[in-house]
Write an enzyme that holds these catalytic residues in place. Sequence first.
Site, PDB file in Angstrom:
ATOM      1  N   LYS A 217       1.005   4.258  -2.837  1.00  0.00           N
ATOM      2  CA  LYS A 217       0.688   5.652  -2.528  1.00  0.00           C
ATOM      3  C   LYS A 217       1.862   6.578  -2.824  1.00  0.00           C
ATOM      4  O   LYS A 217       1.681   7.704  -3.300  1.00  0.00           O
ATOM      5  CB  LYS A 217       0.267   5.780  -1.060  1.00  0.00           C
ATOM      6  CG  LYS A 217      -1.113   5.206  -0.762  1.00  0.00           C
ATOM      7  CD  LYS A 217      -2.204   5.923  -1.563  1.00  0.00           C
ATOM      8  CE  LYS A 217      -3.583   5.425  -1.218  1.00  0.00           C
ATOM      9  NZ  LYS A 217      -4.629   6.037  -2.061  1.00  0.00           N
TER      10      LYS A 217
ATOM     11  N   TYR B 254       0.830  -1.206   0.000  1.00  0.00           N
ATOM     12  CA  TYR B 254       0.000   0.000   0.000  1.00  0.00           C
ATOM     13  C   TYR B 254       0.868   1.262   0.000  1.00  0.00           C
ATOM     14  O   TYR B 254       0.636   2.189  -0.773  1.00  0.00           O
ATOM     15  CB  TYR B 254      -0.917  -0.010   1.225  1.00  0.00           C
ATOM     16  CG  TYR B 254      -1.791   1.200   1.358  1.00  0.00           C
ATOM     17  CD1 TYR B 254      -2.993   1.299   0.659  1.00  0.00           C
ATOM     18  CD2 TYR B 254      -1.448   2.249   2.212  1.00  0.00           C
ATOM     19  CE1 TYR B 254      -3.814   2.409   0.793  1.00  0.00           C
ATOM     20  CE2 TYR B 254      -2.258   3.356   2.354  1.00  0.00           C
ATOM     21  CZ  TYR B 254      -3.442   3.437   1.644  1.00  0.00           C
ATOM     22  OH  TYR B 254      -4.240   4.543   1.776  1.00  0.00           O
TER      23      TYR B 254
END
Length: 337
Positions: free
Chosen positions: A161, A157
């Site tokens: 990002k 993740y």
Amino acid sequence: MGRKRQDTRVAVVTGASAGVGRATAQLLARRGIAIALLARGRTGLDAVADEVRAAGSRALPVETDMADYEQVVAAGQRINAELGPIDLWINDAFSSVFAPFQEIRPEEFRRTTEVSYLGYVHGTRVALSHMTPRDRGTIVQVGSALAYRGIPLQTAYCGAKHAVVGFTESLRCELLHDKSNVKVTMVHLPAVNTPQFDWLLSRLPRHAQPVPPIYDPIVAARAIVAAADRPGRREYWVGAPTALTILANRLVPGLLDRYLARTGYNSQQTPQPADPNRPSNLWRPADGPDGPDFGTRGDFTNRSHGHSSQAWLSRHRLVTAAGLTGAAVGVLAWRRH
């Protein structure tokens, strides 16, 4: 890039079936904006479409895997044909795996990257294909404090990002070079009480949780809608933890490394053992045709903050600056007397 509020008639929200995307769609619907709702889960899509219609707006739910570019192209074409020209595109869809890096399989890491990073790339490309010919429109990239500061157990993740930030910065330069009136901005969020902690693939021994302090999805939704109204700013930071995390990482990244090494595992898990039968939405939606509607909020409502003073101050910088200036002038005047 001025501060004039954008006029939006047709909006697209990806990841709209639950969590922040759903809260954002609910907020936009109150303005009478026609909203295209993109996600994989049929149950969640139907539920949020009903909510949008109940608020008096048109809703177009479209089952879309953002990792599949052709599906995103087809969704854009359908939106343009059924709702009209796209004014606002909000990228929010993501998936991930809660686990130490060495316990994440290569295909799982790739899938997370395809959804959480390439999904933004695909959404942005399709949005631009509709906005650039009209030379107008706004793209909002929903980011995170973890776009600037990686934490343990979320390598896939955090990597996605971080990638979205680099991609968006490059794109912004190109739009400026072209003197385009299409705007792009980012909204970086703190920990939010969404259903992701009930449906993301997890190999943690205990139930996953957001790193406290935790915010209600409405706090994120307000910031996203405010950014869509005034996309002239490069990015918005939501919540004091987001601001402090980003600033601390710029000043003392090594200290944060050691702090997160000590605290990052426990702070992302509750005392309860993980449910071995919990769903996982990495490869297929947990809220598919036969699945439940997970709604907007997760399991941590009683621990969530419904307001962020920092977020309000961030959205009202002129008012804040005027107030601080006035206070300073008052102090100086008092001292002179």
